[in-house]
Scaffold this active site. Structure first.
Site, mmCIF file in Angstrom:
data_model
loop_
_atom_site.group_PDB
_atom_site.id
_atom_site.type_symbol
_atom_site.label_atom_id
_atom_site.label_comp_id
_atom_site.label_asym_id
_atom_site.label_seq_id
_atom_site.Cartn_x
_atom_site.Cartn_y
_atom_site.Cartn_z
ATOM 1 N N GLU A 36 13.616 19.547 -34.530
ATOM 2 C CA GLU A 36 12.621 20.186 -33.618
ATOM 3 C C GLU A 36 13.497 21.571 -33.792
ATOM 4 O OE1 GLU A 36 12.018 16.770 -30.317
ATOM 5 O OE2 GLU A 36 13.486 18.012 -30.289
ATOM 6 N N ASP A 223 3.967 10.483 -29.991
ATOM 7 C CA ASP A 223 3.457 9.109 -29.929
ATOM 8 C C ASP A 223 2.818 8.974 -28.625
ATOM 9 O OD1 ASP A 223 5.946 7.855 -27.931
ATOM 10 O OD2 ASP A 223 6.359 9.436 -29.245
#
Length: 265
Positions: A36, A223
């Site tokens: 990230e 998700d």
């Protein structure tokens, strides 16, 4: 906080007042995973600090640089020295947030990262959320008042103009130290009215609130927690693409902040 009737010392007054007294100039970004963090480091052209400002032996990594009119420090908790995986979770994020605030005295904390989202609350893969409230869902203490302490609900700093002008979604965040979701966690997450779920945000919010530093939270959905696929499988499947969306969102937020007072956000 000073005792009742006592005047805060100069350093305390400065910490509370500086976001309003002049444009934001010093930002600390907390990101849990190297995957990230790397795109943001590259996008903002930050440099890794070879001489750690943190205590000897800790794996935390600092990247720093100047972007437009802003002094940027990005802190990544690094990798576990034994297992070689990212130091995710509430303990590492709380520690690095505390250490970074003490060392760098930021005007603003930004916690950016990926998160699970709930389709029942309107979340989709790749959505970017600005967090309005943070709470924990796995600190269950069924004793009066301690139960509220366990949930640890805190409001994020309000940025209505940023949200409107960048057309970002807003949602509540629930934080726990597990990627999966037990039935007990689900009950707590529903009680927290959460749209997104992560493993760091509420811990960062706790430290920022403790030390009176404004904090905003940018979460990108990897998700769907209440979807058909296992969370871990879907997370890994979407991580690269969603990280690119997160990188763009962080850049847009930084661009928007540049030159503004906190009250203008």
């Amino acid at each position: 906080m000073a005792p009742p009737g006592d005047k805060p010392d100069a350093s305390e007054e400065a910490m509370v007042a500086k976001p309003e007294g002049r444009p934001i100039s010093n930002i600390v970004i907390i990101i849990a995973m190297q995957t990230e963090a790397a795109p943001v480091v590259n996008k903002l052209q930050l440099t890794e600090d070879p001489n750690s400002m943190f205590p000897p032996g800790v794996p935390w990594v600092r990247y720093y640089g100047t972007y437009k009119d802003l002094n940027i420090n990005l802190i990544w908790p690094g990798k576990d020295p034994t297992l070689g995986v990212d130091n995710v979770g509430t303990v590492s994020s709380a520690l690095v947030t505390y250490a970074a605030i003490q060392a760098l005295k930021p005007d603003l904390i930004i916690n950016a990262g990926t998160a699970g989202g709930f389709k029942a609350k309107g979340a989709n893969i790749g959505d970017i959320f600005i967090v309005s409230d943070c709470a924990f869902h796995d600190r269950r203490i069924p004793i009066p008042v301690f139960d509220l302490y366990g949930v640890g609900s805190r409001k994020a700093s309000e940025t209505p103009n940023l949200v409107k002008d960048l057309n970002l979604k807003v949602g509540k965040l629930s934080t726990g130290d597990s990627l999966d979701m037990t039935p007990q966690d689900e009950t707590s997450i529903i009680a927290n009215d959460a749209t997104v779920k992560d493993m760091e945000g509420a811990a960062v919010a706790y430290v920022a609130d403790l030390l009176k530093v404004p904090a905003i939270f940018i979460k990108a959905v990897t998700d769907i927690v209440d979807g058909e696929k296992p969370a871990a499988e879907e997370f890994l499947q979407n991580l690269a693409a969603v990280t690119a969306a997160l990188d763009l969102a962080v850049e847009q937020v930084i661009d928007y902040i540049n030159g503004k007072h906190f009250s203008e956000l």
